[in-house]
Design a protein around this motif. Structure first.
Motif, PDB file in Angstrom:
ATOM      1  N   PHE A  29      -0.259  -2.530 -11.954  1.00 41.31           N
ATOM      2  CA  PHE A  29       0.205  -3.871 -11.639  1.00 41.31           C
ATOM      3  C   PHE A  29      -0.887  -4.694 -10.972  1.00 41.31           C
ATOM      4  O   PHE A  29      -1.088  -5.864 -11.300  1.00 41.31           O
ATOM      5  CB  PHE A  29       1.421  -3.770 -10.714  1.00 41.31           C
ATOM      6  CG  PHE A  29       1.902  -5.090 -10.164  1.00 41.31           C
ATOM      7  CD1 PHE A  29       1.620  -5.460  -8.857  1.00 41.31           C
ATOM      8  CD2 PHE A  29       2.636  -5.951 -10.956  1.00 41.31           C
ATOM      9  CE1 PHE A  29       2.057  -6.666  -8.349  1.00 41.31           C
ATOM     10  CE2 PHE A  29       3.084  -7.167 -10.454  1.00 41.31           C
ATOM     11  CZ  PHE A  29       2.800  -7.524  -9.152  1.00 41.31           C
ATOM     12  N   SER A  30      -1.615  -4.089 -10.048  1.00 42.24           N
ATOM     13  CA  SER A  30      -2.583  -4.842  -9.260  1.00 42.24           C
ATOM     14  C   SER A  30      -3.753  -5.351 -10.088  1.00 42.24           C
ATOM     15  O   SER A  30      -4.454  -6.268  -9.669  1.00 42.24           O
ATOM     16  CB  SER A  30      -3.101  -3.975  -8.115  1.00 42.24           C
ATOM     17  OG  SER A  30      -3.750  -2.830  -8.628  1.00 42.24           O
ATOM     18  N   THR A  53      -5.009 -11.920 -10.450  1.00 45.19           N
ATOM     19  CA  THR A  53      -4.953 -10.534 -10.012  1.00 45.19           C
ATOM     20  C   THR A  53      -5.013 -10.407  -8.485  1.00 45.19           C
ATOM     21  O   THR A  53      -4.243  -9.654  -7.884  1.00 45.19           O
ATOM     22  CB  THR A  53      -6.103  -9.748 -10.638  1.00 45.19           C
ATOM     23  OG1 THR A  53      -6.014  -9.842 -12.070  1.00 45.19           O
ATOM     24  CG2 THR A  53      -6.044  -8.282 -10.239  1.00 45.19           C
ATOM     25  N   SER A  54      -5.907 -11.146  -7.880  1.00 45.47           N
ATOM     26  CA  SER A  54      -6.084 -11.053  -6.431  1.00 45.47           C
ATOM     27  C   SER A  54      -5.043 -11.845  -5.654  1.00 45.47           C
ATOM     28  O   SER A  54      -4.895 -11.664  -4.447  1.00 45.47           O
ATOM     29  CB  SER A  54      -7.470 -11.573  -6.050  1.00 45.47           C
ATOM     30  OG  SER A  54      -7.545 -12.967  -6.316  1.00 45.47           O
ATOM     31  N   GLY A  55      -4.354 -12.725  -6.354  1.00 49.87           N
ATOM     32  CA  GLY A  55      -3.405 -13.598  -5.670  1.00 49.87           C
ATOM     33  C   GLY A  55      -4.030 -14.877  -5.160  1.00 49.87           C
ATOM     34  O   GLY A  55      -3.355 -15.700  -4.552  1.00 49.87           O
ATOM     35  N   ARG A  72       2.148 -12.377  -4.511  1.00 50.41           N
ATOM     36  CA  ARG A  72       2.177 -10.967  -4.870  1.00 50.41           C
ATOM     37  C   ARG A  72       1.637 -10.143  -3.718  1.00 50.41           C
ATOM     38  O   ARG A  72       0.823 -10.633  -2.914  1.00 50.41           O
ATOM     39  CB  ARG A  72       1.368 -10.708  -6.152  1.00 50.41           C
ATOM     40  CG  ARG A  72      -0.125 -10.963  -6.007  1.00 50.41           C
ATOM     41  CD  ARG A  72      -0.810 -10.928  -7.376  1.00 50.41           C
ATOM     42  NE  ARG A  72      -0.682  -9.628  -8.010  1.00 50.41           N
ATOM     43  CZ  ARG A  72      -0.949  -9.407  -9.307  1.00 50.41           C
ATOM     44  NH1 ARG A  72      -1.340 -10.404 -10.083  1.00 50.41           N
ATOM     45  NH2 ARG A  72      -0.818  -8.199  -9.813  1.00 50.41           N
ATOM     46  N   ASP A  73       2.064  -8.897  -3.663  1.00 54.26           N
ATOM     47  CA  ASP A  73       1.573  -7.937  -2.684  1.00 54.26           C
ATOM     48  C   ASP A  73       1.169  -6.698  -3.470  1.00 54.26           C
ATOM     49  O   ASP A  73       2.011  -5.861  -3.818  1.00 54.26           O
ATOM     50  CB  ASP A  73       2.654  -7.618  -1.657  1.00 54.26           C
ATOM     51  CG  ASP A  73       2.152  -6.722  -0.534  1.00 54.26           C
ATOM     52  OD1 ASP A  73       1.176  -5.976  -0.751  1.00 54.26           O
ATOM     53  OD2 ASP A  73       2.751  -6.753   0.549  1.00 54.26           O
ATOM     54  N   ASN A  74      -0.104  -6.594  -3.793  1.00 55.89           N
ATOM     55  CA  ASN A  74      -0.573  -5.494  -4.639  1.00 55.89           C
ATOM     56  C   ASN A  74      -0.401  -4.132  -3.964  1.00 55.89           C
ATOM     57  O   ASN A  74      -0.209  -3.121  -4.631  1.00 55.89           O
ATOM     58  CB  ASN A  74      -2.029  -5.718  -5.022  1.00 55.89           C
ATOM     59  CG  ASN A  74      -2.185  -6.853  -6.028  1.00 55.89           C
ATOM     60  OD1 ASN A  74      -1.253  -7.185  -6.759  1.00 55.89           O
ATOM     61  ND2 ASN A  74      -3.360  -7.464  -6.037  1.00 55.89           N
ATOM     62  N   ASN A  77       3.006  -3.249  -4.841  1.00 58.39           N
ATOM     63  CA  ASN A  77       3.368  -3.430  -6.259  1.00 58.39           C
ATOM     64  C   ASN A  77       4.561  -4.381  -6.403  1.00 58.39           C
ATOM     65  O   ASN A  77       5.512  -4.102  -7.139  1.00 58.39           O
ATOM     66  CB  ASN A  77       3.686  -2.090  -6.923  1.00 58.39           C
ATOM     67  CG  ASN A  77       2.442  -1.291  -7.239  1.00 58.39           C
ATOM     68  OD1 ASN A  77       1.344  -1.854  -7.354  1.00 58.39           O
ATOM     69  ND2 ASN A  77       2.583   0.005  -7.350  1.00 58.39           N
ATOM     70  N   GLY A  79       5.891  -8.605  -6.737  1.00 59.56           N
ATOM     71  CA  GLY A  79       5.662 -10.018  -6.959  1.00 59.56           C
ATOM     72  C   GLY A  79       6.855 -10.795  -6.438  1.00 59.56           C
ATOM     73  O   GLY A  79       7.957 -10.257  -6.322  1.00 59.56           O
ATOM     74  N   THR A  98       3.746  -9.336 -16.654  1.00 60.69           N
ATOM     75  CA  THR A  98       2.320  -9.105 -16.434  1.00 60.69           C
ATOM     76  C   THR A  98       1.614  -9.119 -17.780  1.00 60.69           C
ATOM     77  O   THR A  98       2.216  -8.795 -18.816  1.00 60.69           O
ATOM     78  CB  THR A  98       2.041  -7.776 -15.722  1.00 60.69           C
ATOM     79  OG1 THR A  98       2.499  -6.701 -16.548  1.00 60.69           O
ATOM     80  CG2 THR A  98       2.723  -7.717 -14.380  1.00 60.69           C
TER      81      THR A  98
END
Length: 122
Positions: A29-30, A53-55, A72-74, A77, A79, A98
């Motif tokens: 996901f990240s 990807t990084s937000g 998002r919070d990678n 996992n 969003g 995604t």
């Protein structure tokens, strides 16, 4: 391939707020951009917002800019879509997705959740 599950939909009054979540599992996901789309009855699926990807970079549809916030919070996992100042026309099924690149086209996203219903009443 990553699996996505949305939650947080429901009924809200016009002018109110709702928060949607998207839980990802089983994939990277990240490492992929994430987006939210929505589909109202008898309408095509439409882009709502996307985040890199990084937000760090976010894009919004004109109809929701200034009212919705994607994040998002990678590490978790997860969003999110924070929706405020809701309007009747925001009523739809909301999907997270995604894909390989940041885009407003649903064709660029290959993993989709099952959707969560958002209904805005007057």
């Amino acid at each position: 391939q990553v699996q996505l599950v949305e939650s947080g939909g429901g009924l809200a009054q016009a002018g109110g707020s709702l928060s949607l979540s998207c839980a990802a599992s089983g994939g990277a996901f990240s490492g992929n951009p994430m987006a939210w789309f929505r589909q109202a009855p008898w309408k095509e699926r439409e882009f709502v917002a996307t985040v890199t990807t990084s937000g760090g970079v976010k894009y919004y549809a004109d109809s929701v800019r200034g009212r919705f916030t994607i994040s998002r919070d990678n590490a978790k996992n997860m969003g999110y879509l924070q929706m405020s100042r809701l309007k009747l026309e925001d009523t739809a099924i909301y999907y997270c997705a995604t894909g390989a690149r940041t885009s407003s086209s649903p064709k660029d996203y290959y993993s989709w959740g099952q959707g969560t219903q958002v209904t805005v009443s007057s």
